[in-house]
Motif scaffolding. Structure first.
Motif, PDB file in Angstrom:
ATOM      1  N   ALA A  77       0.805  -1.321   0.022  1.00 23.21           N
ATOM      2  CA  ALA A  77       0.223   0.029   0.142  1.00 23.21           C
ATOM      3  C   ALA A  77       0.677   1.363  -0.054  1.00 23.21           C
ATOM      4  O   ALA A  77       0.517   2.354  -0.551  1.00 23.21           O
ATOM      5  CB  ALA A  77      -0.870  -0.092   1.168  1.00 23.21           C
ATOM      6  N   THR A  78       1.899   1.098   0.665  1.00 20.80           N
ATOM      7  CA  THR A  78       2.887   2.567   0.851  1.00 20.80           C
ATOM      8  C   THR A  78       3.610   2.660  -0.491  1.00 20.80           C
ATOM      9  O   THR A  78       3.796   3.624  -1.004  1.00 20.80           O
ATOM     10  CB  THR A  78       4.040   2.320   1.798  1.00 20.80           C
ATOM     11  N   LEU A  79       4.180   1.298  -1.003  1.00 24.70           N
ATOM     12  CA  LEU A  79       4.855   1.596  -2.296  1.00 24.70           C
ATOM     13  C   LEU A  79       3.821   1.832  -3.561  1.00 24.70           C
ATOM     14  O   LEU A  79       4.576   2.502  -4.473  1.00 24.70           O
ATOM     15  CB  LEU A  79       5.598   0.354  -2.718  1.00 24.70           C
ATOM     16  N   ALA A  80       2.943   1.262  -3.476  1.00 28.86           N
ATOM     17  CA  ALA A  80       1.928   1.683  -4.675  1.00 28.86           C
ATOM     18  C   ALA A  80       1.874   3.161  -4.864  1.00 28.86           C
ATOM     19  O   ALA A  80       1.488   3.832  -5.872  1.00 28.86           O
ATOM     20  CB  ALA A  80       0.581   1.038  -4.398  1.00 28.86           C
ATOM     21  N   ARG A  81       2.002   4.003  -3.739  1.00 28.76           N
ATOM     22  CA  ARG A  81       1.820   5.350  -3.797  1.00 28.76           C
ATOM     23  C   ARG A  81       3.018   6.158  -4.000  1.00 28.76           C
ATOM     24  O   ARG A  81       3.027   7.408  -4.157  1.00 28.76           O
ATOM     25  CB  ARG A  81       1.120   5.704  -2.468  1.00 28.76           C
ATOM     26  N   LEU A  82       4.266   5.441  -3.819  1.00 27.40           N
ATOM     27  CA  LEU A  82       5.450   5.927  -3.960  1.00 27.40           C
ATOM     28  C   LEU A  82       6.168   5.572  -5.287  1.00 27.40           C
ATOM     29  O   LEU A  82       6.892   6.432  -5.822  1.00 27.40           O
ATOM     30  CB  LEU A  82       6.326   5.563  -2.864  1.00 27.40           C
ATOM     31  N   LEU A  83       5.811   4.541  -5.903  1.00 30.52           N
ATOM     32  CA  LEU A  83       6.511   4.006  -7.133  1.00 30.52           C
ATOM     33  C   LEU A  83       5.394   4.195  -8.075  1.00 30.52           C
ATOM     34  O   LEU A  83       4.243   3.770  -8.151  1.00 30.52           O
ATOM     35  CB  LEU A  83       6.911   2.882  -6.704  1.00 30.52           C
ATOM     36  N   THR A  84       6.002   4.031  -9.451  1.00 28.88           N
ATOM     37  CA  THR A  84       5.061   3.941 -10.697  1.00 28.88           C
ATOM     38  C   THR A  84       4.937   2.604 -11.284  1.00 28.88           C
ATOM     39  O   THR A  84       5.845   1.648 -10.746  1.00 28.88           O
ATOM     40  CB  THR A  84       5.689   4.759 -11.949  1.00 28.88           C
ATOM     41  N   PRO A  85       3.842   2.210 -12.213  1.00 30.93           N
ATOM     42  CA  PRO A  85       3.861   0.892 -12.391  1.00 30.93           C
ATOM     43  C   PRO A  85       5.259   0.282 -12.980  1.00 30.93           C
ATOM     44  O   PRO A  85       5.563  -0.663 -12.983  1.00 30.93           O
ATOM     45  CB  PRO A  85       3.024   0.895 -13.529  1.00 30.93           C
ATOM     46  N   GLU A  86       5.942   1.416 -13.677  1.00 26.87           N
ATOM     47  CA  GLU A  86       7.167   0.727 -14.614  1.00 26.87           C
ATOM     48  C   GLU A  86       8.093   0.494 -13.215  1.00 26.87           C
ATOM     49  O   GLU A  86       9.014  -0.648 -13.564  1.00 26.87           O
ATOM     50  CB  GLU A  86       7.851   1.786 -15.358  1.00 26.87           C
ATOM     51  N   GLU A  87       8.342   0.886 -12.221  1.00 24.86           N
ATOM     52  CA  GLU A  87       9.260   0.959 -11.041  1.00 24.86           C
ATOM     53  C   GLU A  87       8.855  -0.548 -10.696  1.00 24.86           C
ATOM     54  O   GLU A  87       9.746  -1.321 -10.204  1.00 24.86           O
ATOM     55  CB  GLU A  87       9.137   2.034 -10.139  1.00 24.86           C
ATOM     56  N   PHE A  88       7.727  -0.730 -10.531  1.00 23.06           N
ATOM     57  CA  PHE A  88       7.064  -1.944  -9.926  1.00 23.06           C
ATOM     58  C   PHE A  88       7.537  -3.279 -11.022  1.00 23.06           C
ATOM     59  O   PHE A  88       8.069  -4.152 -10.613  1.00 23.06           O
ATOM     60  CB  PHE A  88       5.456  -2.141  -9.744  1.00 23.06           C
ATOM     61  N   GLY A  89       7.614  -2.887 -12.201  1.00 26.94           N
ATOM     62  CA  GLY A  89       7.965  -3.683 -13.210  1.00 26.94           C
ATOM     63  C   GLY A  89       9.371  -4.297 -13.056  1.00 26.94           C
ATOM     64  O   GLY A  89       9.557  -5.564 -13.549  1.00 26.94           O
ATOM     65  N   TYR A  90      10.221  -3.380 -12.673  1.00 26.67           N
ATOM     66  CA  TYR A  90      11.515  -3.882 -12.331  1.00 26.67           C
ATOM     67  C   TYR A  90      11.546  -5.075 -11.459  1.00 26.67           C
ATOM     68  O   TYR A  90      12.274  -5.999 -11.435  1.00 26.67           O
ATOM     69  CB  TYR A  90      12.300  -2.623 -11.875  1.00 26.67           C
ATOM     70  N   SER A  91      10.902  -4.575 -10.231  1.00 29.54           N
ATOM     71  CA  SER A  91      11.051  -5.565  -9.180  1.00 29.54           C
ATOM     72  C   SER A  91      10.118  -6.890  -9.607  1.00 29.54           C
ATOM     73  O   SER A  91      10.618  -8.000  -9.128  1.00 29.54           O
ATOM     74  CB  SER A  91       9.990  -5.214  -7.850  1.00 29.54           C
ATOM     75  N   VAL A  92       9.283  -7.021 -10.483  1.00 27.91           N
ATOM     76  CA  VAL A  92       8.612  -8.143 -10.944  1.00 27.91           C
ATOM     77  C   VAL A  92       9.670  -8.957 -11.921  1.00 27.91           C
ATOM     78  O   VAL A  92       9.625 -10.124 -11.566  1.00 27.91           O
ATOM     79  CB  VAL A  92       7.257  -7.843 -11.829  1.00 27.91           C
ATOM     80  N   ILE A  93      10.095  -8.470 -12.756  1.00 29.04           N
ATOM     81  CA  ILE A  93      11.118  -9.102 -13.534  1.00 29.04           C
ATOM     82  C   ILE A  93      12.345  -9.491 -12.644  1.00 29.04           C
ATOM     83  O   ILE A  93      12.677 -10.675 -12.705  1.00 29.04           O
ATOM     84  CB  ILE A  93      11.786  -8.118 -14.633  1.00 29.04           C
ATOM     85  N   GLY A  94      12.853  -8.856 -11.631  1.00 23.19           N
ATOM     86  CA  GLY A  94      13.692  -9.169 -10.822  1.00 23.19           C
ATOM     87  C   GLY A  94      13.356 -10.646  -9.905  1.00 23.19           C
ATOM     88  O   GLY A  94      14.204 -11.307  -9.915  1.00 23.19           O
ATOM     89  N   ALA A  95      11.929 -10.467  -9.288  1.00 18.01           N
ATOM     90  CA  ALA A  95      11.511 -11.275  -8.666  1.00 18.01           C
ATOM     91  C   ALA A  95      11.475 -12.704  -9.394  1.00 18.01           C
ATOM     92  O   ALA A  95      11.729 -13.926  -8.914  1.00 18.01           O
ATOM     93  CB  ALA A  95      10.398 -10.990  -8.198  1.00 18.01           C
ATOM     94  N   ALA A  96      11.064 -12.721 -10.820  1.00 18.94           N
ATOM     95  CA  ALA A  96      10.859 -13.848 -11.684  1.00 18.94           C
ATOM     96  C   ALA A  96      12.415 -14.348 -11.829  1.00 18.94           C
ATOM     97  O   ALA A  96      12.323 -15.608 -11.649  1.00 18.94           O
ATOM     98  CB  ALA A  96      10.307 -13.268 -12.863  1.00 18.94           C
ATOM     99  N   THR A  97      13.333 -13.773 -12.180  1.00 17.49           N
ATOM    100  CA  THR A  97      14.703 -14.110 -12.331  1.00 17.49           C
ATOM    101  C   THR A  97      14.978 -14.956 -10.803  1.00 17.49           C
ATOM    102  O   THR A  97      15.697 -16.070 -10.939  1.00 17.49           O
ATOM    103  CB  THR A  97      15.581 -13.073 -12.522  1.00 17.49           C
ATOM    104  N   ILE A  98      14.922 -14.229  -9.661  1.00 13.85           N
ATOM    105  CA  ILE A  98      15.409 -14.809  -8.453  1.00 13.85           C
ATOM    106  C   ILE A  98      14.490 -15.978  -8.204  1.00 13.85           C
ATOM    107  O   ILE A  98      15.057 -17.160  -7.668  1.00 13.85           O
ATOM    108  CB  ILE A  98      15.215 -13.680  -7.277  1.00 13.85           C
ATOM    109  N   GLY A  99      13.145 -16.019  -8.417  1.00 15.60           N
ATOM    110  CA  GLY A  99      12.258 -17.220  -8.109  1.00 15.60           C
ATOM    111  C   GLY A  99      12.799 -18.374  -9.102  1.00 15.60           C
ATOM    112  O   GLY A  99      12.956 -19.577  -8.384  1.00 15.60           O
ATOM    113  N   PHE A 100      13.446 -18.112 -10.258  1.00 18.00           N
ATOM    114  CA  PHE A 100      13.805 -19.206 -11.093  1.00 18.00           C
ATOM    115  C   PHE A 100      15.136 -19.910 -10.487  1.00 18.00           C
ATOM    116  O   PHE A 100      15.375 -20.964 -10.295  1.00 18.00           O
ATOM    117  CB  PHE A 100      13.991 -18.743 -12.378  1.00 18.00           C
ATOM    118  N   VAL A 101      16.196 -19.020 -10.194  1.00 20.48           N
ATOM    119  CA  VAL A 101      17.523 -19.465  -9.845  1.00 20.48           C
ATOM    120  C   VAL A 101      17.287 -20.109  -8.297  1.00 20.48           C
ATOM    121  O   VAL A 101      18.214 -20.709  -7.694  1.00 20.48           O
ATOM    122  CB  VAL A 101      18.524 -18.250  -9.825  1.00 20.48           C
TER     123      VAL A 101
END
Length: 543
Positions: free
Chosen positions: A69-93
């Motif tokens: 809830a806090t980060l959704a008001r501080l970060l943009t969807p594109e910035e969240f996109g970084y974390s999603v791609i990063g999380a996908a990579t980390i989840g795989f490894v």
């Protein structure tokens, strides 16, 4: 700890679970069971373990809610996109790094210190290899997505992987012995650290890198506390004496986990490549909202599923009754929650994420309704792993991954709504595969499942009458305000409780037992506090 690693196949807690656990019928033979109060103590202790597991998950969910809830008001969807791609990579490894060693320690017939040391050694070698590969390949991954900032993100999270060999074996041993109070302490401390670091760094302007540093901090807190509470540091001495058993189970388990993680993140990876990072942020948040019912209501049960089913399998008893009964409980909670979310998607998104995410409401509704078919999947992996079907679990994950990938590629060209429909279709296909494989190791007729689930369907229907009535009053619109959504949700919960009792659902008795355990645990805590205060007063008086 030393005695446990060198001794018999089942710890006292694990053996007691098979006899007393209310969620899994059957259990170990009655011979040797202690009558009277000792048996009652076993039951109370095991339900207390379940209470700690559920409480820990609720605390983690609450902290995650604050963070999102806090980060959704501080970060943009594109910035969240970084974390999603990063999380996908980390989840795989991460799946490659763990290599199924945690599951092996939980389900193995016997666990010696040599087996634990072998598991640690395998995980250590793989962690070093995977972390090094990720570090060196970070720039290539960033170039693929044309996002230079991913390089630093992946470098930081690669360092977090190095804590895994020290955390995972310790946590696996604690779970095997059903020591969920210790596990709860570890996970809550990790969640507090992750949330605090991430939010503080985001407020300081660290953007998407706040996620990476939060993950790193949480990982090392987990490792430190796991070592401290597990207590036996001798398991961290390298050994390869039991490598055949570890690698045999771990290979299939790791592959299943890797395929599962890929299936979870493939849609976001495809969206990021074909549509854009802002679309990744939107799609990932929609999926996150839809996962909340399971995380809030079922995640506390999952850590005990594999140990409990493993006890049943080691006792040579049929798992069909356990699977059907547990699925009856799961659907009584999961179905009403998903239907309620589909009705209250608009206020849920506004409360959780804010107005800038309102466009994902239709995606949430589609995915939530699709997840109604997911109930056979919940216990499929624990059952297959516990009953010797880990190879089939891997094949199921592979088939689901291929299906998910093909549907995502086909639907991406038509936008996010089509992607959401693809997710719903994937869930249904996965449910069919899971049900087929479960029936190989826990044979039952489909008619038995339908009969066991009919009361859950009635409960779901009755509890959904409240939001549907509000929908009609609101001019046949689901665009409720946040306050109206909260009020409707409370009404639906009340209707759910009434429905559970009216239908005489099996969950009613378990709810009473859980409340009794919670009351006993709270009373014990208050008694400890009163005792300590009394000691303090006496000390002060003597002084």
């Amino acid at each position: 700890m030393a005695a446990r690693l060198q001794g018999s196949a089942l710890s006292p807690a694990a053996a007691a679970w098979g006899r007393c656990n209310p969620l899994f019928m059957g259990g170990l033979p009655a011979e040797g069971a202690h009558p009277g109060t000792r048996r009652e103590d076993f039951m109370i202790g095991l339900r207390r373990a379940l209470f700690f597991s559920i409480t820990e998950r609720y605390v983690a969910i609450a902290l995650n809610f604050v963070m999102v809830a806090t980060l959704a008001r501080l970060l943009t969807p594109e910035e969240f996109g970084y974390s999603v791609i990063g999380a996908a990579t980390i989840g795989f490894v991460e799946c490659l790094r763990d290599f199924g060693t945690s599951g092996y320690l939980v389900q193995a017939q016997t666990v010696t210190r040599q087996a634990t040391r072998t598991a640690f050694t395998v995980m250590l070698v793989l962690s070093l290899a995977v972390a090094g590969t990720l570090w060196l390949g970070a720039e290539t991954i960033a170039s693929f997505y044309h996002k230079e900032g991913l390089t630093h993100y992946l470098h930081v999270t690669a360092l977090g992987l190095l804590s895994g060999p020290f955390a995972a074996p310790s946590l696996a041993l604690l779970r095997r012995d059903l020591q969920f109070r210790s596990v709860a302490i570890i996970n809550v401390a990790s969640a507090v650290t992750l949330t605090g670091v991430t939010v503080l760094l985001a407020l300081a302007g660290a953007s998407y890198m706040s996620f990476a540093w939060g993950i790193l901090a949480g990982a090392y807190v987990t490792a430190g506390l796991a070592i401290l509470l597990q207590g036996d540091i001798r398991i961290f001495w390298p050994s390869v004496s039991d490598w055949r058993a570890v690698l045999s189970f771990g290979g299939y388990s790791s592959a299943a986990g890797m395929f599962g993680k890929l299936q979870e993140f493939v849609p976001s990876l495809i969206v990021g490549r074909l549509i854009g990072f802002d679309a990744v942020g939107l799609f990932s948040r929609a999926v996150m909202v839809c996962q909340l019912p399971d995380k809030c209501l079922l995640s506390g049960l999952m850590p005990v599923a594999l140990p409990a089913l493993a006890v049943e399998a080691r006792a040579g008893r049929s798992l069909a009754a356990a699977y059907l009964k547990a699925t009856t409980f799961i659907t009584a909670v999961q179905w009403p929650a998903l239907l309620l979310l589909a009705c209250l998607a608009h206020p849920a998104v506004l409360i959780l994420l804010g107005g800038q995410w309102e466009s994902i409401v239709p995606l949430v509704q589609i995915i939530a309704l699709g997840l109604l078919a997911a109930f056979p999947n919940v216990l499929a992996y624990p059952l297959l792993a516990a009953s010797g079907g880990i190879r089939h679990a891997m094949l199921s994950a592979l088939l689901t991954l291929l299906t998910s990938s093909m549907l995502a590629l086909l639907t991406a060209r038509w936008g996010l709504t089509a992607m959401a429909l693809g997710v719903a279709a994937t869930v249904s296909i996965q449910a069919v595969i899971s049900l087929r494989l479960v029936r190989i190791y826990a044979p039952f007729e489909l008619r038995e499942m339908f009969l066991s689930l009919r009361k859950s369907a009635m409960v779901a229907g009755i509890s959904t009458l409240v939001p549907l009535a509000a929908f009609a009053v609101n001019g046949f619109s689901f665009a409720f305000s946040p306050l109206a959504g909260i009020a409707i949700g409370i009404g639906a919960v009340i209707a759910w409780i009434i429905a559970i009792r009216l239908t005489r659902h099996a969950l009613a008795a378990e709810l009473n037992l859980v409340l009794d355990v919670a009351a006993r645990a709270l009373g014990s805590l208050l008694g400890d506090i009163r005792g300590r205060l009394a000691v303090t007063r006496r000390s002060q008086a003597e002084t």
